[in-house]
Write a protein that holds these residues in place. Sequence first.
Motif, short mmCIF file in Angstrom:
data_model
loop_
_atom_site.label_atom_id
_atom_site.label_comp_id
_atom_site.label_asym_id
_atom_site.label_seq_id
_atom_site.Cartn_x
_atom_site.Cartn_y
_atom_site.Cartn_z
N ASP A 108 -3.93 68.51 33.39
CA ASP A 108 -4.22 69.94 33.45
C ASP A 108 -3.83 70.63 32.14
N PHE A 109 -4.74 71.09 31.54
CA PHE A 109 -4.83 71.56 30.23
C PHE A 109 -5.13 73.07 30.14
N ARG A 110 -4.42 73.81 29.43
CA ARG A 110 -4.71 75.14 28.91
C ARG A 110 -5.90 75.06 27.79
N LEU A 111 -6.85 75.72 27.78
CA LEU A 111 -7.89 75.67 26.67
C LEU A 111 -8.01 77.19 26.08
N ALA A 112 -7.52 77.58 24.96
CA ALA A 112 -7.73 78.59 24.40
C ALA A 112 -9.01 78.88 23.69
N PRO A 113 -9.33 80.14 23.88
CA PRO A 113 -10.89 80.54 23.24
C PRO A 113 -11.18 79.86 22.10
N ASP A 114 -10.15 79.69 20.99
CA ASP A 114 -10.44 79.19 19.80
C ASP A 114 -10.79 77.65 19.90
N GLY A 115 -10.19 77.03 21.08
CA GLY A 115 -10.28 75.59 21.21
C GLY A 115 -9.13 74.99 21.28
N ALA A 116 -7.71 75.35 21.14
CA ALA A 116 -6.55 75.01 21.13
C ALA A 116 -6.30 74.70 22.44
N ILE A 117 -5.80 73.38 22.68
CA ILE A 117 -5.55 72.67 24.03
C ILE A 117 -3.97 72.57 24.13
N LYS A 118 -3.36 72.90 25.28
CA LYS A 118 -2.06 72.71 25.48
C LYS A 118 -1.96 72.02 26.88
N LEU A 119 -0.95 70.98 26.99
CA LEU A 119 -0.61 70.27 28.19
C LEU A 119 0.17 71.37 29.15
N PHE A 120 -0.16 71.60 30.33
CA PHE A 120 0.51 72.10 31.27
C PHE A 120 1.44 70.92 32.08
N GLU A 121 0.43 69.88 32.57
CA GLU A 121 1.05 68.67 33.39
C GLU A 121 0.39 67.68 33.42
N PHE A 122 0.55 66.39 34.08
CA PHE A 122 -0.27 65.55 34.20
C PHE A 122 0.04 64.74 35.80
N ASN A 123 -0.89 65.02 36.49
CA ASN A 123 -1.19 64.89 37.93
C ASN A 123 -1.40 63.23 37.98
N ALA A 124 -0.47 62.30 38.07
CA ALA A 124 -0.77 61.04 37.97
C ALA A 124 -0.55 60.14 39.09
#
Length: 391
Positions: A108-124
């Motif tokens: 699960d990623f946060r995608l910013a308007p400029d394309g930057a990506i941050k990990l919220f969590e991994f549903n594994a």
Amino acid sequence: MSNPVPAIARHTLRRDDAFPRRAEALGFGFHSPDGREYWARDACYALTPEVIDALESAASELNAMIAEAVSRVVRRGDYTAFGFTDRLAALVEASYRADEPSLYGRFDFRLAPDGAIKLFEFNAETPAALFEAAVVQLAWFEETPQGPATRPGSDQWSRIDDALVARWPALGLPRLIHFAAEHEREDEVAQVAYLMATARAAGHEAAFLPIEDISWRESAGFVTPAGAPLRACFKLYPWDWLDAEEGGRLLPLGRTRWVEPARRMLHANKAILAELWSMFPNHPLLLPASLDRAAIAGPAVGKPALGLEGHGMRVEGVAEDPSTGIAEGLPLSPTIWQQWSPLPGHATPQGDAFPVMGVWIVGDEPCGLGIREGAELVTTLEDRFVPHVVL
């Protein structure tokens, strides 16, 4: 000079009330649970090819980073932050040392308007919304013509089906695989039915088994209602739930090959977020995370280590508290604090919508995208699935 194309844009489309009904032929009968529209009938998200490449690269890089973090946790042998019972910890270690292979997972990623990506969590371990991402939105894409009022885009990131079929042989399972889920959960039964189809396409036999119908015989271990030994079983049911039940004491004694294996509890647990941050501080794909709230500057979200799908989160330090309630029956577990990084909002006629990027990985291959959006900043299973296109 033309304006640059945004990394992601939400498009309002001509409302299609017929598609969910047409999709019922695929097994998508849960498009309107309790009268709520789960499938977005009037919208899609459009992403640039560059952003798809970035999401794919992010998933690959984080998959390797998490594997390294898991190895460090097992070497240390301390699972306090993970909330495991001693029995679960032993199962995790045995599974890790046996190097039991994995089928799939969802970042699960946060995608910013400029394309930057941050990990919220991994549903594994028990990731949801696979069927929607792999089957339903592809059918929507293929039957919805391209045009101003229908949909933009000429592609979709959807290699999930091929990846799953190719992955089953690598798991080393017997020819017959049982597939277990709660039989009253229509969405879970549909996901399991889809996975059964991919296993059959890979040459396996597949049989459905309600999770509550699994029983035990001293001479054979876990068995089906007919008394046949359960040699291999995919279960859409968390390990910690099994451990907490009366039959949990039998888990170490069984002979069943489970998918996902017990070692995936480490990948899926929110405590791995703190482990990642301690190993890779200031990594551009990560948000600061810790067991210590004081270690996170500014607003932070507290996540139960054994939490699922947004339940039990609480947010500190923001004016409008988007915290969620604890789901009934969830085992108590330590709280992992992660820097609060709210999802970007996209305007809709009903107000802002907040999409989270669900990137699917099969084995070690990132292979598709599913987007869920909600009207609140914390995404849960109560939110909508919105199909996507690639420009």
